[in-house]
Design a protein around this motif. Structure first.
Motif, PDB file in Angstrom:
ATOM      1  N   THR A   3       0.861  -1.175   0.000  1.00 32.73           N
ATOM      2  CA  THR A   3       0.000   0.000   0.000  1.00 32.73           C
ATOM      3  C   THR A   3       0.900   1.229   0.000  1.00 32.73           C
ATOM      4  N   GLN A   7      -0.508   6.129   3.451  1.00 31.52           N
ATOM      5  CA  GLN A   7      -1.841   5.728   3.921  1.00 31.52           C
ATOM      6  C   GLN A   7      -1.821   5.176   5.349  1.00 31.52           C
ATOM      7  N   TYR A  10      -4.638   2.927   7.390  1.00 31.66           N
ATOM      8  CA  TYR A  10      -5.795   2.791   6.500  1.00 31.66           C
ATOM      9  C   TYR A  10      -5.462   1.928   5.287  1.00 31.66           C
ATOM     10  N   VAL A  13      -5.500  -1.692   6.420  1.00 29.92           N
ATOM     11  CA  VAL A  13      -6.873  -2.188   6.551  1.00 29.92           C
ATOM     12  C   VAL A  13      -7.443  -2.524   5.178  1.00 29.92           C
ATOM     13  N   ASP A  14      -7.229  -1.646   4.210  1.00 27.92           N
ATOM     14  CA  ASP A  14      -7.696  -1.917   2.849  1.00 27.92           C
ATOM     15  C   ASP A  14      -7.078  -3.204   2.310  1.00 27.92           C
TER      16      ASP A  14
END
Length: 91
Positions: A3, A7, A10, A13-14
Motif C-alpha cells: 500500500t 496511507q 488505512y 486495513v484496505d
C-alpha cells in the motif's frame, strides 16, 4: 501486497479487506491459499526482487495453488480456541 506508505494504517486495513476477498474467491476456484504477513520481515529482498520503491509499505504476501493433499505436512492443523474463549457478549 503493498500500500502507499502515506496511507499508514488505512492502507493496511484496505489490504486486509482485499486479502479476505482474494482468499474467498480463490477457494471458490478450488485454490488453497496462505496469507503470510511474516514475509514482510524480508522487505529488503522483496523490494529488490519486485522493484518496489520506499513509498510502498509491504503488508503481506499470499501463497496460493492447488492443495497437495498427499503430503503429511499439509494435514497439520493448529488448535483453535472456542468462541466462548475469545468473544465477550454484551447486552
Amino acid at each position: 501486497m503493498t500500500t502507499e506508505a502515506a496511507q499508514v494504517v488505512y492502507g493496511a486495513v484496505d489490504c486486509g479487506l482485499y486479502i479476505g476477498t482474494f482468499l474467498l474467491a480463490a477457494e471458490n476456484l478450488g485454490l488453497a491459499c496462505i496469507p503470510q504477513a511474516a514475509l514482510v520481515m524480508r522487505a529488503a529482498v522483496l523490494r529488490e526482487y519486485f522493484g518496489l520503491s520506499e513509498d510502498r509499505q509491504l503488508v503481506a504476501g499470499i501463497s496460493f495453488g492447488y492443495e497437495g493433499t498427499g503430503y503429511a505436512t499439509n494435514s497439520y492443523r493448529t488448535e483453535r480456541s472456542g468462541l466462548e474463549e475469545v468473544v465477550t457478549w454484551a447486552d
